[in-house]
Design an enzyme around this catalytic site. Structure first.
Site, PDB file in Angstrom:
ATOM      1  N   LYS A  33      52.964  -6.116  48.819  1.00 61.59           N
ATOM      2  CA  LYS A  33      51.707  -5.907  48.076  1.00 61.59           C
ATOM      3  C   LYS A  33      52.001  -5.412  46.663  1.00 61.59           C
ATOM      4  CE  LYS A  33      49.210  -1.916  48.552  1.00 61.59           C
ATOM      5  NZ  LYS A  33      48.700  -1.198  47.397  1.00 61.59           N
ATOM      6  N   ASN A  34      52.768  -4.335  46.576  1.00 59.56           N
ATOM      7  CA  ASN A  34      52.915  -3.711  45.256  1.00 59.56           C
ATOM      8  C   ASN A  34      53.762  -4.550  44.302  1.00 59.56           C
ATOM      9  OD1 ASN A  34      51.150  -1.720  45.943  1.00 59.56           O
ATOM     10  ND2 ASN A  34      52.726  -0.249  46.569  1.00 59.56           N
ATOM     11  N   ARG A 104      43.897  -0.282  42.006  1.00 55.15           N
ATOM     12  CA  ARG A 104      44.695   0.544  41.094  1.00 55.15           C
ATOM     13  C   ARG A 104      45.499  -0.339  40.143  1.00 55.15           C
ATOM     14  NH1 ARG A 104      44.273   5.416  39.339  1.00 55.15           N
ATOM     15  NH2 ARG A 104      46.183   6.167  38.410  1.00 55.15           N
ATOM     16  N   CYS A 128      43.362   4.665  45.785  1.00 53.88           N
ATOM     17  CA  CYS A 128      43.211   5.532  46.950  1.00 53.88           C
ATOM     18  C   CYS A 128      43.078   6.950  46.443  1.00 53.88           C
ATOM     19  CB  CYS A 128      44.454   5.450  47.843  1.00 53.88           C
ATOM     20  SG  CYS A 128      44.554   3.965  48.824  1.00 53.88           S
ATOM     21  N   ARG A 133      45.120  11.086  39.735  1.00 52.56           N
ATOM     22  CA  ARG A 133      45.986   9.921  39.490  1.00 52.56           C
ATOM     23  C   ARG A 133      45.905   9.578  38.012  1.00 52.56           C
ATOM     24  NH1 ARG A 133      45.936   5.481  44.189  1.00 52.56           N
ATOM     25  NH2 ARG A 133      47.860   4.971  43.100  1.00 52.56           N
ATOM     26  N   PRO A 134      46.538  10.409  37.178  1.00 50.08           N
ATOM     27  CA  PRO A 134      46.432  10.194  35.736  1.00 50.08           C
ATOM     28  C   PRO A 134      47.209   8.955  35.289  1.00 50.08           C
ATOM     29  CG  PRO A 134      47.977  11.969  36.200  1.00 50.08           C
ATOM     30  CD  PRO A 134      47.418  11.535  37.514  1.00 50.08           C
ATOM     31  N   ILE A 135      46.887   8.448  34.094  1.00 55.01           N
ATOM     32  CA  ILE A 135      47.683   7.343  33.523  1.00 55.01           C
ATOM     33  C   ILE A 135      48.230   7.745  32.152  1.00 55.01           C
ATOM     34  CG2 ILE A 135      46.568   5.465  34.805  1.00 55.01           C
ATOM     35  CD1 ILE A 135      45.076   4.839  32.095  1.00 55.01           C
ATOM     36  N   ASP A 136      48.368   9.072  31.952  1.00 52.70           N
ATOM     37  CA  ASP A 136      48.850   9.559  30.657  1.00 52.70           C
ATOM     38  C   ASP A 136      50.216   8.989  30.282  1.00 52.70           C
ATOM     39  OD1 ASP A 136      49.514  11.230  32.947  1.00 52.70           O
ATOM     40  OD2 ASP A 136      50.632  12.466  31.532  1.00 52.70           O
ATOM     41  N   ASP A 324      54.494   6.234  50.702  1.00 53.89           N
ATOM     42  CA  ASP A 324      53.583   5.291  51.359  1.00 53.89           C
ATOM     43  C   ASP A 324      53.882   5.139  52.856  1.00 53.89           C
ATOM     44  OD1 ASP A 324      52.415   4.999  48.919  1.00 53.89           O
ATOM     45  OD2 ASP A 324      53.305   3.055  48.463  1.00 53.89           O
ATOM     46  N   ARG A 416      43.228  -4.025  52.821  1.00 49.81           N
ATOM     47  CA  ARG A 416      43.645  -4.149  51.421  1.00 49.81           C
ATOM     48  C   ARG A 416      45.141  -4.425  51.321  1.00 49.81           C
ATOM     49  NH1 ARG A 416      43.068   1.033  49.377  1.00 49.81           N
ATOM     50  NH2 ARG A 416      44.590   0.099  48.000  1.00 49.81           N
TER      51      ARG A 416
HETATM   52  C1  EPZ Z   1      52.369   3.210  43.003  1.00 55.21           C
HETATM   53  O1  EPZ Z   1      51.269   3.944  42.504  1.00 55.21           O
HETATM   54  C2  EPZ Z   1      51.863   2.507  44.234  1.00 55.21           C
HETATM   55  N1  EPZ Z   1      50.743   1.643  43.882  1.00 55.21           N
HETATM   56  C3  EPZ Z   1      51.443   3.514  45.287  1.00 55.21           C
HETATM   57  O2  EPZ Z   1      51.209   2.763  46.468  1.00 55.21           O
HETATM   58  C4  EPZ Z   1      52.583   4.499  45.580  1.00 55.21           C
HETATM   59  O3  EPZ Z   1      52.102   5.547  46.406  1.00 55.21           O
HETATM   60  C5  EPZ Z   1      53.128   5.115  44.288  1.00 55.21           C
HETATM   61  O4  EPZ Z   1      53.456   4.057  43.337  1.00 55.21           O
HETATM   62  C6  EPZ Z   1      54.369   5.967  44.484  1.00 55.21           C
HETATM   63  O5  EPZ Z   1      55.376   5.210  45.078  1.00 55.21           O
HETATM   64  C7  EPZ Z   1      50.956   0.442  43.376  1.00 55.21           C
HETATM   65  O6  EPZ Z   1      52.078  -0.001  43.199  1.00 55.21           O
HETATM   66  C8  EPZ Z   1      49.755  -0.379  43.056  1.00 55.21           C
HETATM   67  P1  EPZ Z   1      53.128   6.619  40.309  1.00 55.21           P
HETATM   68  P2  EPZ Z   1      51.340   4.542  41.015  1.00 55.21           P
HETATM   69  O7  EPZ Z   1      52.736   6.369  38.900  1.00 55.21           O
HETATM   70  O8  EPZ Z   1      52.159   3.654  40.186  1.00 55.21           O
HETATM   71  C9  EPZ Z   1      52.185  11.027  38.587  1.00 55.21           C
HETATM   72  C10 EPZ Z   1      50.068   2.212  48.463  1.00 55.21           C
HETATM   73  O9  EPZ Z   1      49.680   2.813  49.487  1.00 55.21           O
HETATM   74  N2  EPZ Z   1      51.761  10.332  37.348  1.00 55.21           N
HETATM   75  O10 EPZ Z   1      54.542   6.320  40.714  1.00 55.21           O
HETATM   76  O11 EPZ Z   1      49.942   4.807  40.596  1.00 55.21           O
HETATM   77  C11 EPZ Z   1      51.194  10.773  39.728  1.00 55.21           C
HETATM   78  O12 EPZ Z   1      50.101  11.659  39.673  1.00 55.21           O
HETATM   79  C12 EPZ Z   1      50.007   2.908  47.159  1.00 55.21           C
HETATM   80  O13 EPZ Z   1      50.461   1.034  48.450  1.00 55.21           O
HETATM   81  C13 EPZ Z   1      51.402  11.075  36.250  1.00 55.21           C
HETATM   82  O14 EPZ Z   1      51.412  12.316  36.265  1.00 55.21           O
HETATM   83  O15 EPZ Z   1      52.117   5.896  41.288  1.00 55.21           O
HETATM   84  C14 EPZ Z   1      52.083  10.967  40.946  1.00 55.21           C
HETATM   85  O16 EPZ Z   1      52.162  12.321  41.265  1.00 55.21           O
HETATM   86  C15 EPZ Z   1      48.999   3.877  46.942  1.00 55.21           C
HETATM   87  N3  EPZ Z   1      51.008  10.407  35.108  1.00 55.21           N
HETATM   88  C16 EPZ Z   1      53.454  10.480  40.475  1.00 55.21           C
HETATM   89  O17 EPZ Z   1      53.389  10.472  39.038  1.00 55.21           O
HETATM   90  C17 EPZ Z   1      50.998   9.045  35.043  1.00 55.21           C
HETATM   91  O18 EPZ Z   1      50.656   8.508  33.974  1.00 55.21           O
HETATM   92  C18 EPZ Z   1      53.870   9.089  40.938  1.00 55.21           C
HETATM   93  O19 EPZ Z   1      52.822   8.154  40.627  1.00 55.21           O
HETATM   94  C19 EPZ Z   1      51.367   8.304  36.156  1.00 55.21           C
HETATM   95  C20 EPZ Z   1      51.749   8.969  37.319  1.00 55.21           C
END
Ligand code: EPZ
Length: 446
Positions: A33-34, A104, A128, A133-136, A324, A416
């Site tokens: 998926k991802n 997402r 989810c 879930r910031p995107i900073d 996950d 999903r």
């Molecule tokens: C991806 O989410 C996956 N989603 C998630 O899969 C998965 O849980 C996650 O990576 C971690 O492996 C997709 O690929 C679509 P991150 P993502 O940015 O990219 C912090 C599933 O069940 N962070 O690696 O959104 C954040 O808060 C799902 O398939 C910031 O602080 O996750 C978290 O604590 C749900 N600022 C950590 O980083 C940012 O700008 C990791 O998040 C971005 C993230």
């Protein structure tokens, strides 16, 4: 053939599971998926057509395809898992409709459209709900590459308006390891002028898959899968290539847990055993037999009376234990002797399913990011809610192990991310079907 074609998934529905039967047999894992979500977005940057194979038949992918069509891309489904994609017909850099907030991964269109058009106007994504879930970090990367509109205060009524003339390479240090920010920065960098370095990059298998896809389209990415990714921007990504998506590590892990928790004997095919190592190692530690082949893993117990031991697990970015698989693994820990510990080190609040699992007899105490899991004799059947995708999958595993009939509501959340889960589990001897239910909660996620 798509599963349950007659079933109307726009009505509220649940999974009805009659548990207590050990799963037995063979199962095939679908495309990741991802990886698929990242690659479909990446395909939007290409300057010619391409074909994607092994695309999973799941609702997140269908939403992503619709979103890309709404940009003007021409997408033809050749068969259930194969799509011909021509992004040269894209006629807008704006994606602000409701589809964006259903998944997402729509945030990948920021990087892809910045790369393609040097502009992107995208609604904030859904996701989810497991805490903030910031995107900073994504926005910081775009800003370093010359994008205006990337400061948090620039976000206008939930829409991010990015403009980069020119889009240039940059040295990007991610102070938190982020899958999404790594992929988004990599996407934009492929078409930026000059060189980009992503330092402290995420190393998940799907990052490598997105990079391999882009390289096969003509990008110049080195180091994907390590914490330093180097990209030399190119003006054109020629495309004209067929790419096959890797197997889904998390789907495979979910079936490993389902086999184990029911006391079954299942061989899971079309997976990459090294991707499964964090889970395989823990399951061996607990006393399960895990036999690896080239592209398969067999999960079983030597004898039904073999004791299953408690252990401690901490989630962390790849190659650490995947967050996950955290809820599914907690289900497994429930069946171990004594007290186990699960430390959720990636997400702020990913134990929201614990009260649901408690309805099935689980004995778990959560303190901040740690769940203390006390072993129980058996799960009991109950009506529970899938609070998110992986939580829902974990509840299915518990229901398969419980004697009696369970209902897992909000089951669309599970659909999903799990292709044909009903047929796959039925083929292993499970009794599971989708049934309509009364309640309905409209929400957005991924
Ligand atoms: C991806 O989410 C996956 N989603 C998630 O899969 C998965 O849980 C996650 O990576 C971690 O492996 C997709 O690929 C679509 P991150 P993502 O940015 O990219 C912090 C599933 O069940 N962070 O690696 O959104 C954040 O808060 C799902 O398939 C910031 O602080 O996750 C978290 O604590 C749900 N600022 C950590 O980083 C940012 O700008 C990791 O998040 C971005 C993230």
């Amino acid at each position: 053939m798509a599963e349950d074609k007659e079933f109307n998934r726009s009505r509220p529905y649940a999974y009805e599971v009659v548990g207590g039967t050990p799963l037995k047999g063979d199962i095939e894992i679908s495309g990741s998926k991802n990886a698929a979500l990242g690659i479909i977005a990446a395909a939007m940057m290409v300057d010619g057509p391409c074909t994607l194979e092994n695309v999973p038949d799941i609702s997140d992918v269908h939403v992503m395809m619709e979103l890309c069509r709404s940009l003007g891309a021409t997408i033809d489904q050749i068969d259930l898992h194969t799509y011909a994609i021509d992004p040269t017909t894209i006629n807008t850099y704006k994606a602000s409709g409701a589809l964006v907030s259903r998944i997402r991964a729509s945030y990948y269109l920021m990087g892809a459209l910045l790369g393609r058009c040097h502009k992107a106007s995208i609604r904030l994504p859904g996701g989810c709900n497991f805490g903030q879930r910031p995107i900073d970090l994504h926005l910081k990367a775009f800003q370093l590459m010359g994008a205006r509109g990337a400061r948090p205060t620039d976000i206008d009524s939930g829409i991010v308006n990015l403009n980069a003339e020119p889009l240039h390479g940059a040295k990007i240090y991610l102070d938190i390891v982020s899958v999404g920010a790594t992929i988004n920065a990599m996407l934009a960098a492929c078409k930026a002028e000059g060189k980009t370095e992503i330092i402290n990059a995420a190393k998940e298998p799907h990052i490598v898959d997105v990079a391999n896809f882009l390289n096969s389209m003509g990008a110049k990415i080195k180091g994907a899968g390590t914490d330093l990714i180097k990209i030399t921007g190119v003006p054109v990504l020629p495309g004209h290539f067929t790419y096959s998506i890797i197997p889904d590590q998390i789907e495979a892990g979910t079936y490993m847990v389902a086999a184990a928790v029911t006391g079954g004997d299942v061989t899971i095919h079309n997976l990459i055993p090294t991707h499964m190592e964090p889970l395989s190692a823990k399951m061996r530690e607990m006393g399960y037999q895990i036999d690896e082949g080239d592209e398969c893993i067999r999960v079983y117990k030597n004898s039904p009376d073999d004791e299953i031991w408690s252990t401690s697990v901490k989630t962390s970015p790849y190659p650490g234990f995947p967050t996950d698989l955290q809820p599914q693994t907690v289900v497994l820990l429930c069946t171990a002797e004594g007290q186990s510990r699960m430390h959720e080190n990636v997400w702020q609040n990913r134990f929201q399913y614990v009260p649901e699992l408690a309805k099935m007899g689980a004995n778990i105490n959560v303190y901040e990011r740690i769940a203390w899991v006390n072993g129980i004799d058996k799960f009991r059947a109950a009506r529970v809610e899938a609070t998110d995708l992986r939580a829902g999958a974990a509840l299915v595993c518990a229901a398969l192990a419980a004697e009696g009939t369970s209902h897992i509501t909000q089951a669309y959340r599970i659909d999903r991310g799990y292709e044909h889960i009903v047929s796959k589990l039925t083929a292993l001897g499970a009794t599971i079907k989708r049934v309509y239910v009364e309640e309905y909660t409209e929400d957005t996620e991924a």
